[in-house]
Scaffold this motif. Structure first.
Motif, short mmCIF file in Angstrom:
data_model
loop_
_atom_site.label_atom_id
_atom_site.label_comp_id
_atom_site.label_asym_id
_atom_site.label_seq_id
_atom_site.Cartn_x
_atom_site.Cartn_y
_atom_site.Cartn_z
N ARG A 155 17.30 64.10 47.85
CA ARG A 155 15.83 63.69 48.49
C ARG A 155 15.80 62.54 49.27
O ARG A 155 15.55 62.60 50.69
N VAL A 156 16.33 61.39 48.92
CA VAL A 156 16.56 60.21 49.64
C VAL A 156 17.37 60.36 50.93
O VAL A 156 17.04 60.17 51.88
N GLY A 207 27.48 59.57 53.78
CA GLY A 207 26.16 60.00 53.52
C GLY A 207 25.52 60.87 54.41
O GLY A 207 24.90 62.07 53.91
N GLN A 208 26.11 61.05 55.49
CA GLN A 208 25.62 62.32 56.35
C GLN A 208 26.33 63.49 56.01
O GLN A 208 25.83 64.73 56.01
N ASP A 260 18.36 60.91 56.62
CA ASP A 260 18.74 61.74 57.65
C ASP A 260 17.99 62.25 58.71
O ASP A 260 17.99 62.54 59.92
N ARG A 261 16.69 62.70 58.14
CA ARG A 261 15.64 63.27 58.87
C ARG A 261 14.92 62.29 59.99
O ARG A 261 14.85 62.59 60.91
N ARG A 262 14.59 61.01 59.33
CA ARG A 262 13.73 60.20 59.95
C ARG A 262 14.49 59.15 60.67
O ARG A 262 13.85 58.11 61.04
N ALA A 317 26.03 68.72 53.53
CA ALA A 317 26.53 69.61 52.37
C ALA A 317 24.99 70.20 51.43
O ALA A 317 24.98 71.19 51.02
N SER A 318 24.60 69.22 51.12
CA SER A 318 23.33 69.50 50.16
C SER A 318 22.15 70.38 51.08
O SER A 318 21.68 71.13 50.41
#
Length: 158
Positions: A49-50, A109-110, A55-57, A115-116
């Protein structure tokens, strides 16, 4: 509505309690399944979630993440500490506030976020794929109604 009101041989409270228990059971079962899927990708659901939020923002302050999730800043700081320790995130100086740090994802992290995301999509298709479009629309309508009620209760109790 009066909790003692009978409808079709069952009390209204009994019907509402059955719904409450069904939602609770679905939540816990789905949470455990999502967590297993995410762990198989190398990152727990909480960490995913984090990662997904960053990644999104884009680079965020930990306070922005905490506020977005409705969590205590300390909880998010601990999560970010773990992500940083595992090489998935890094803290950089905030150009607008020299006291603050912005959290961004490393290449690892990216990759973990990507993958998630694939696991998240598989989960949604596997679980909610049993619903037809009309059932999806009805569930969204019902959960929207419940979320509006929760919002009203939150305002009333604030």
């Amino acid at each position: 509505m009066d909790p003692q009101h009978k409808s079709g041989g069952r009390s209204a409270l009994g019907d509402h309690e059955r719904v409450s228990l069904a939602v609770r059971d679905f939540y816990w079962r789905s949470h455990r399944l999502v967590d297993r899927l995410m762990i198989a990708e190398g990152v727990s659901w909480a960490r995913t979630r984090v990662l997904a939020e960053i990644d999104r923002r884009g680079p965020l302050r930990s306070t922005d993440i905490a506020t977005g999730f409705g969590l205590a800043p300390r909880t998010v700081t601990e999560a970010i500490d773990g992500l940083e320790r595992d090489g998935l995130a890094r803290r950089d100086p905030d150009p607008l506030d020299r006291r603050a740090k912005r959290i961004s994802l490393t290449e690892a992290g990216q990759a973990a976020a990507a993958a998630s995301e694939a696991s998240r999509i598989r989960y949604i298709q596997a679980v909610f794929g049993v619903l037809d479009p009309d059932e999806c629309a009805e569930m969204v309508r019902l959960f929207d109604k419940l979320n509006e009620r929760l919002e009203a209760l939150t305002v009333e109790t604030a």
